[in-house]
Design an enzyme around this catalytic site. Structure first.
Site, PDB file in Angstrom:
ATOM      1  N   THR A  52     -31.254   9.863 -37.095  1.00  0.00           N
ATOM      2  CA  THR A  52     -32.125   8.763 -36.688  1.00  0.00           C
ATOM      3  C   THR A  52     -31.337   7.457 -36.662  1.00  0.00           C
ATOM      4  O   THR A  52     -31.451   6.662 -35.724  1.00  0.00           O
ATOM      5  CB  THR A  52     -33.317   8.626 -37.657  1.00  0.00           C
ATOM      6  OG1 THR A  52     -34.007   9.864 -37.682  1.00  0.00           O
ATOM      7  CG2 THR A  52     -34.259   7.524 -37.221  1.00  0.00           C
ATOM      8  N   TRP A  79     -28.886   7.466 -33.758  1.00  0.00           N
ATOM      9  CA  TRP A  79     -29.576   7.413 -32.468  1.00  0.00           C
ATOM     10  C   TRP A  79     -29.742   5.966 -32.021  1.00  0.00           C
ATOM     11  O   TRP A  79     -29.703   5.657 -30.832  1.00  0.00           O
ATOM     12  CB  TRP A  79     -30.957   8.066 -32.567  1.00  0.00           C
ATOM     13  CG  TRP A  79     -31.687   8.076 -31.253  1.00  0.00           C
ATOM     14  CD1 TRP A  79     -31.602   9.005 -30.266  1.00  0.00           C
ATOM     15  CD2 TRP A  79     -32.610   7.074 -30.780  1.00  0.00           C
ATOM     16  NE1 TRP A  79     -32.394   8.660 -29.206  1.00  0.00           N
ATOM     17  CE2 TRP A  79     -33.024   7.473 -29.495  1.00  0.00           C
ATOM     18  CE3 TRP A  79     -33.109   5.886 -31.316  1.00  0.00           C
ATOM     19  CZ2 TRP A  79     -33.934   6.726 -28.745  1.00  0.00           C
ATOM     20  CZ3 TRP A  79     -33.997   5.143 -30.563  1.00  0.00           C
ATOM     21  CH2 TRP A  79     -34.403   5.575 -29.289  1.00  0.00           C
ATOM     22  N   HIS A  80     -29.908   5.053 -32.994  1.00  0.00           N
ATOM     23  CA  HIS A  80     -30.184   3.660 -32.654  1.00  0.00           C
ATOM     24  C   HIS A  80     -28.985   2.902 -32.127  1.00  0.00           C
ATOM     25  O   HIS A  80     -29.125   1.783 -31.656  1.00  0.00           O
ATOM     26  CB  HIS A  80     -30.785   2.929 -33.855  1.00  0.00           C
ATOM     27  CG  HIS A  80     -32.218   3.284 -34.067  1.00  0.00           C
ATOM     28  ND1 HIS A  80     -32.610   4.436 -34.712  1.00  0.00           N
ATOM     29  CD2 HIS A  80     -33.358   2.673 -33.683  1.00  0.00           C
ATOM     30  CE1 HIS A  80     -33.920   4.498 -34.719  1.00  0.00           C
ATOM     31  NE2 HIS A  80     -34.408   3.442 -34.112  1.00  0.00           N
ATOM     32  N   GLY A  81     -27.808   3.482 -32.217  1.00  0.00           N
ATOM     33  CA  GLY A  81     -26.666   2.794 -31.650  1.00  0.00           C
ATOM     34  C   GLY A  81     -25.372   3.391 -32.144  1.00  0.00           C
ATOM     35  O   GLY A  81     -25.308   3.950 -33.238  1.00  0.00           O
TER      36      GLY A  81
END
Lengths: 377, 465
Positions: free
Chosen positions: B317, B320-322
Site C-alpha cells: 500500500t 503503491w502511493h509513489g
C-alpha cells in the site's frame, strides 16, 4: 428530483460549459492584454512534430492558449482576486494587500541569497575606474511603507539588504545610504513598484547631498498629468477595487530654462530632439514609460545651463523618473541600462569624459538582475 | 489530461457529451473509447501504445482463461492468469519503480541505467483495474466482455482513469454492456461533479499554497505551531484534492450513465488508524483485501502469519502511493500502528470516550502525512522534530500571518470534512433546496472558473500514483 427539474439543472450546466466553450472558439483572439501588460498565447495548428515530438509542445501550448484567450479572462481574474480578498486573504498572486482598505499593493520582496557577489561587481567597477563611483540602493516599498503592510507579512524588505550591502562595500566606492531617504504618503505608487515623482525628488536630494553637497530646491508645484495609472503590481494582483494612481511631472519637458534636450537610444541608434517626457505613453497601460519614453540601453540628457559636469548613472527603470531632477545639476546625464547595453563601462567613461559615476538600483532589481556582472568589465 | 483545467471543462467535456448523446446507443462505447484515448494520450501520446498493449493483453488473457476453464484445463487457466499478472506487474514495475530501483542501486555504486522514463499517467490505477480481470474470469466472478471495444472502453474510461476510484471489471461489466441514461441521473451527476470541482479548485488548491509555504521553509526555521499548521494544510489539501477528483469522476460517470462507488467516507472522523483506512480511498483498500490480503490467508491464520500478511499489504500500500522510499516508510508506519491496534489498543480505545479516539486518530494520520509529504529523509526528520517541539520555538511572525490569512478557508475546509453540511442540507425543506441548487451550482462553477483561468497554480497530486 422531478424530471422537469432535472432537465432544468442539466440545461443550466450545459449552457455554462458549452456556452463558454463555443465563445472561446468563436470569439476573435486577443493579441495583447492591457490588464496583464503582456502578449497572449495564439493558436498554432498541430503538426506531427508538435504533437508527437518536442515533449507534446502542441498540447502545452494549446493549454496556454485556452487559458489566455478564455472569454472574459480579465473579469475572471478580478473575480478571483475579489474572492481571495473576501475570504480574508491578505495577498493574491504574490501581491500583498495594504491595510489601508486594500488600496496599496505590495509586490512581495525576497532577500537575495548572493548579495556579496552582487556587491562585489560594484566594488570591481569602483576599482576599474579612476573617477568617483557612488552606489545607492533604493529601499523597497515594503520597507518604506511597512506601516501599511499586513502584520508579519513574511516576504518584505526588513532593511537588511541595504545594511548588508553597505557592510560589504570596498573603499573604492562611496556608498549612499537611502534607507531613510523616503518619507510620506506619496513617495510610491500604490499600484506599481516604482517611486513617484515626489519619491524620486526625495531620493534626488539625498543623492545630491552626498555627491554634490547641494541640490536644487524646487519652488514650483508638481503638475498632474494622469489620474488613471494602473501599475504592474495592480496587474499581478487583479485587484479591480483599487483606485488608480495619479502621475505627476515636476521638471518641465525641456527643463526650467527650456534648454534641456534628450537623446534616446532605444535600438542603439540615436533619436535626437526628445524631451524628458513622452506623453503619448499616457494613452497606454504602461504609463510609467512616459518618463524618458521607457526602456532603452542608453539615454543622454543635456542641460547647458547646469553647473555640474558629466554624470553616468548605471541604473534600472527607477532612474527614469529621477533623471529630470539630476539634469538640473549636471550638464550631461548619461543613463546606462545594463540589460540592453553591453558597451564596456570603462571605455564609455573614458570616451565621454565622465566625471562621476552613480550605480543606482532598487533593492528588488539589484537582488534579481542577471546583468550586474557587466559592472566588472 | 486533468479535469481541473479550462480546456477540459469547456472543450473536451462538452465535445464528449455532445458526440456521446447524438450517437446511437450501440456506438456510444466506441465514441467513449476514442475520447478516452485522446484524454490518456494528451500528456504523452506514445503511451497510447502501452495502453493498447495492456488492453489487448488482458482481453486475450481473459479469453484464454475462459477457454481453458470450459475445457476443464485448470492448469492452463492458472498459467494464463499467472502470465498476464506477471506482464502487468512487470509493466507497472518498469514504468513506475525502475527509476527508484536503479537510482538506489547507483547509490551502491552499480552502473544501471535509469532510462529517465516519464510515469504514464494513471498507470497505478488502470493496471490495478485490468490485471485482476483474468483473475475474476478464473474465479468465475466475471463474464467475458462482448467485444474488445467494450473492454477497452472499461479500461480507459476517462472519468476514473487517472485518479480512481479503482473499479473492477466485474463491477462494471453490466454497465459496459448496457446502461440507462436519464435527466435525473445526469442532473445528479452535475451536482456531484460541481461539488468535486469546488473541493479540488476552491479548497485543495487554495490550502495547498499554505502547505507549499511550509514545505519550502528550511527545516531549521520551522516552529512547532507552524509545522502543525503546515501538516493541517496538507491533510486538508490531500483529502479535498483526492476526494474532489473522485467526486468529479462519479459525477461525470453519471452524466454518461455509469454508477461508480464512493471512494471516501469522511476519513478524518476516524477514531483509529484501522478505521481511517476503512474510510480513506475505499476502492484501494478493498482491492488489496480481495487480491492480496485474503489470498495470503487473511486473518484466519496464526498470529505470526497475520502480522506477516499485514506487513506485506501495508508495504505494498505504501509503495503503491509513489516510487519513493518515504512512501514505503509511511506504509510500514501504518503497519506498526494497525498491528498495535489489532492486538491491544483497539480494546483500550473502545473503553475511552469518543473524543479521545478522534484526537488519537487525527494525530496518527497527521503524523503519517508528514512521512508521506516530505520525501527527503533529512527534511522529514527536521519537520517531525519541529512538530514535536524541537524546532525553532513555538511560533513566529510568519505563522501569525499565515494563520490569519488562511483561517476562514481552514474553518470552511474543516467543516467540509465533516458530514455537517450534508446533514443540514437534508434538513432544509425541499423547496429551499430546489432554489439553492441552481444558485450554488452556478456560483460554484463561476468561482472555480475564476480560479482556473487565473491560476497557473493547479498542481495535480496524483500524477505519481
Amino acid at each position: 428530483m422531478s424530471k422537469k427539474y432535472s432537465i432544468f439543472i442539466t440545461v443550466l450546466f450545459c449552457l455554462f460549459i458549452f456556452g463558454f466553450g463555443i465563445a472561446l472558439l468563436v470569439l476573435p483572439d486577443r493579441e495583447f492584454s492591457e490588464q496583464e501588460n503582456r502578449y497572449l498565447t495564439q493558436f498554432e495548428a498541430p503538426t506531427l512534430d508538435s504533437v508527437f515530438g518536442e515533449e507534446g509542445k502542441f498540447m502545452t501550448d494549446f493549454e496556454k492558449y485556452v487559458n489566455d484567450q478564455f472569454p472574459l479572462r480579465d473579469q475572471w481574474i478580478q473575480l478571483k482576486a475579489w474572492s481571495e480578498r473576501l475570504s480574508g486573504k491578505q495577498e493574491n498572486n504574490k501581491v500583498y494587500f495594504g491595510t489601508d482598505g486594500q488600496q496599496t499593493l505590495f509586490a512581495q520582496y525576497t532577500k537575495p541569497t548572493d548579495l556579496a557577489q552582487r556587491v562585489n561587481y560594484v566594488n570591481q567597477l569602483g576599482a576599474n575606474l579612476d573617477v568617483p563611483v557612488y552606489f545607492g540602493l533604493i529601499p523597497d516599498k515594503t520597507w518604506v511603507w511597512a506601516d501599511r503592510l499586513p502584520d508579519h507579512a513574511p516576504l518584505a524588505d526588513d532593511g537588511s539588504t541595504i545594511r548588508d550591502a553597505q557592510a560589504l562595500m570596498s573603499g573604492d566606492v562611496n556608498f549612499i545610504d537611502l534607507s531613510d531617504a523616503l518619507h510620506g504618503e506619496d513617495v510610491f505608487y500604490r499600484t506599481d513598484h516604482h517611486w513617484t515623482t515626489m519619491g524620486a525628488y526625495q531620493g534626488y536630494t539625498a543623492l545630491m547631498s552626498a555627491m554634490n553637497g547641494s541640490f536644487t530646491l524646487l519652488d514650483s508645484e508638481p503638475t498632474l498629468v494622469s489620474d488613471s495609472f494602473y501599475g504592474t503590481t495592480w496587474s499581478s494582483a487583479g485587484a479591480g477595487w483599487v483606485k488608480p494612481d495619479e502621475m505627476y511631472t515636476w521638471v518641465p519637458d525641456n527643463g526650467f530654462t527650456g534648454n534641456t534636450t534628450v537623446t534616446r537610444y532605444p535600438e542603439g541608434l540615436p533619436i535626437e530632439g526628445c524631451t524628458l517626457y513622452d506623453r503619448s505613453k499616457l494613452e497606454v497601460k504602461d504609463k510609467y514609460s512616459m518618463f524618458l519614453g521607457g526602456n532603452q540601453g542608453l539615454c543622454v540628457i543635456q542641460n547647458p545651463d547646469a553647473q555640474g559636469g558629466k554624470l553616468l548613472v548605471i541604473r534600472d527603470s527607477y532612474a527614469d523618473s529621477l533623471a529630470p531632477f539630476l539634469s538640473l545639476d549636471y550638464q550631461e546625464v548619461h543613463l546606462f541600462d545594463l540589460r540592453y547595453n553591453r558597451t564596456s563601462l570603462k571605455q564609455y567613461v573614458a570616451d565621454n569624459g565622465i566625471d562621476q559615476v552613480l550605480v543606482l538600483y532598487s533593492s528588488s532589481n539589484f537582488s534579481t538582475d542577471a546583468n550586474l556582472f557587466l559592472l566588472g568589465f | 489530461m486533468v479535469f481541473s483545467t479550462p480546456y477540459f471543462l469547456f472543450l473536451y467535456l462538452p465535445a464528449v457529451l455532445f458526440l456521446y448523446y447524438i450517437s446511437p446507443l450501440k456506438f456510444r462505447n466506441f465514441i467513449l473509447l476514442i475520447f478516452n484515448l485522446l484524454f490518456y494520450g494528451w500528456g504523452e501520446p506514445v503511451y497510447i501504445l502501452l495502453m493498447i498493449f495492456t488492453i489487448v493483453l488482458d482481453y486475450f488473457a481473459g479469453i484464454i482463461v475462459h477457454r481453458c476453464k470450459v475445457r476443464g484445463n485448470d492448469k492452463g487457466a492458472r498459467w494464463a492468469v499467472g502470465i498476464s499478472l506477471g506482464l502487468n506487474l512487470a509493466i507497472l514495475f518498469f514504468f513506475k519503480y525502475w527509476v527508484l530501483v536503479a537510482s538506489t542501486l547507483q547509490g551502491f555504486g552499480l552502473n544501471v541505467p535509469t532510462f529517465d522514463l516519464v510515469l504514464p499517467i494513471g498507470i497505478s490505477f488502470y493496471t490495478f483495474q485490468t490485471m485482476t480481470y483474468p483473475v475474476d474470469i478464473y474465479r468465475g466472478d466475471a463474464e467475458l466482455p462482448k467485444n474488445l471495444i467494450n473492454f477497452g472502453t472499461f479500461v480507459t474510461l476517462f472519468p476514473q482513469l487517472i485518479a480512481g476510484p479503482i473499479i473492477k471489471y466485474k463491477e462494471l461489466a453490466d454497465q459496459m454492456a448496457s446502461r440507462t441514461h436519464s435527466p435525473e441521473k445526469f442532473a445528479s451527476g452535475v451536482q456531484i461533479f460541481i461539488v468535486g470541482l469546488g473541493k479540488k479548485v476552491l479548497l485543495a488548491n487554495n490550502i495547498g499554497q499554505l502547505w507549499d509555504v511550509y514545505l519550502a521553509t528550511p527545516g531549521a526555521e520551522l516552529t512547532t505551531l507552524g509545522a502543525w499548521l503546515g501538516i493541517l494544510a496538507f491533510s486538508l489539501q490531500l483529502y479535498f484534492d483526492f476526494s474532489g477528483y473522485s467526486d468529479m469522476a462519479v459525477g461525470m460517470g453519471r452524466m454518461l450513465g455509469f454508477e461508480f462507488l464512493e471512494n471516501f467516507n469522511y476519513p478524518y472522523l476516524a477514531k483509529s488508524a484501522t478505521e481511517f483506512w476503512r474510510r480513506w480511498h475505499i476502492s484501494l483498500g478493498s482491492w488489496f483485501r480481495e487480491y492480496l490480503y485474503i489470498p495470503l490467508g487473511g486473518n484466519r491464520v496464526k498470529a505470526g502469519r497475520l502480522v506477516f500478511n499485514l506487513f506485506v499489504v501495508w508495504a505494498c500500500t505504501g509503495l503503491w502511493h509513489g516510487a519513493s522510499w518515504n512512501f514505503l516508510l509511511w506504509g510500514l508506519y501504518f503497519f506498526v500502528i494497525i498491528v498495535f491496534e489489532r492486538f491491544f489498543f483497539s480494546r483500550v480505545l473502545k473503553k475511552l470516550p469518543g473524543w479521545v479516539g478522534h484526537i488519537y486518530g487525527l494525530f496518527i494520520v497527521m503524523v503519517g502525512w508528514a512521512l508521506f509529504a516530505v520525501e527527503d529523509f533529512s527534511a522529514m526528520g527536521l519537520y517531525l522534530k519541529a512538530m514535536f517541539g524541537m524546532g525553532a520555538g513555538l511560533l513566529d511572525g510568519d505563522f501569525l500571518y499565515y494563520l490569519r490569512s488562511y483561517l476562514p478557508i481552514l474553518v470552511i475546509a474543516i467543516l467540509a470534512a465533516t458530514p455537517l453540511a450534508k446533514t443540514l442540507w437534508y434538513k432544509a425543506p425541499v423547496r429551499a433546496r430546489q432554489v439553492a441548487i441552481p444558485v450554488l451550482a452556478l456560483a460554484g462553477l463561476a468561482l472555480a472558473t475564476a480560479y482556473l483561468v487565473d491560476g497557473t497554480y493547479n498542481p495535480f497530486l496524483y500524477f505519481r500514483f
